[in-house]
Design an enzyme around this catalytic site. Sequence first.
Site, short mmCIF file in Angstrom:
data_model
loop_
_atom_site.label_atom_id
_atom_site.label_comp_id
_atom_site.label_asym_id
_atom_site.label_seq_id
_atom_site.Cartn_x
_atom_site.Cartn_y
_atom_site.Cartn_z
N ASP A 115 0.86 -1.19 0.00
CA ASP A 115 0.00 0.00 0.00
C ASP A 115 0.89 1.24 0.00
OD1 ASP A 115 -1.82 2.08 0.55
OD2 ASP A 115 -3.10 0.74 1.73
N ASP A 151 4.13 0.45 -8.18
CA ASP A 151 3.76 1.24 -9.34
C ASP A 151 3.45 2.67 -8.94
OD1 ASP A 151 1.37 0.85 -8.05
OD2 ASP A 151 0.23 0.32 -9.84
N THR A 186 1.53 -9.77 -12.23
CA THR A 186 0.24 -10.04 -11.60
C THR A 186 -0.87 -9.31 -12.35
OG1 THR A 186 0.38 -8.13 -10.11
CG2 THR A 186 1.40 -10.20 -9.36
#
Length: 214
Positions: A115, A151, A186
């Site tokens: 996160d 990301d 993923t």
Amino acid sequence: MGERHRAALDRLWPLYGVPVTGEPLDLAVLFGRRAPLVLEIGSGMGDATADMAAADPDRDYLAVDVHTPGVANLLALVEERGLANVRVAFGDALDLLGHQLAPDSLAAIHVFFPDPWPKARHHKRRLIQPRHVELLRSRLVPGGTLHCATDSADYAEAMLETLTADPGLTNAHRGYAPRPSYRPLTKFEERGVRAGRDVFDLIFTRSPALVSRS
């Protein structure tokens, strides 16, 4: 949770589950052998962990997450794919590291897409910050690898700064690393790439312990 996940959790947790209780783990008993151990922090739905473990049978994988459906899904994948080298912990990764895993016990730690806590007032909740990195590094064997991926460009920059500043870690690359072949793409990552987000890998190794000359 759906019925598949609920049934997997009820049936498979006693076989492959690891509660985060604060009690030190006997890894040889947990896996039934002594092999290098990889800790997967934030394993999500478990697809990447299952893929890596299947391709790397000589090492053991301990995945930890707080997302119950993800834990259940990985347990189901462990059974479906016959993965004897995977165990799944439910709880806080820092508690697991601090109380249940011994120093110098991990061959690698993977922190994939944690996160990012994008708001500045929430940055203190990020996993990759100096005091947590010190704990992560202490659990690695000398030469062990800490591999992070995100990301979030802002978080990537903060990760690079924090990991570079740690005196016991060495960057395996100049700056960011290319995605290694062992880290699967993923579904989450693929969605991000389609949305135009860059992905940043950071691979650091624990420096060998200094030998006293006194």
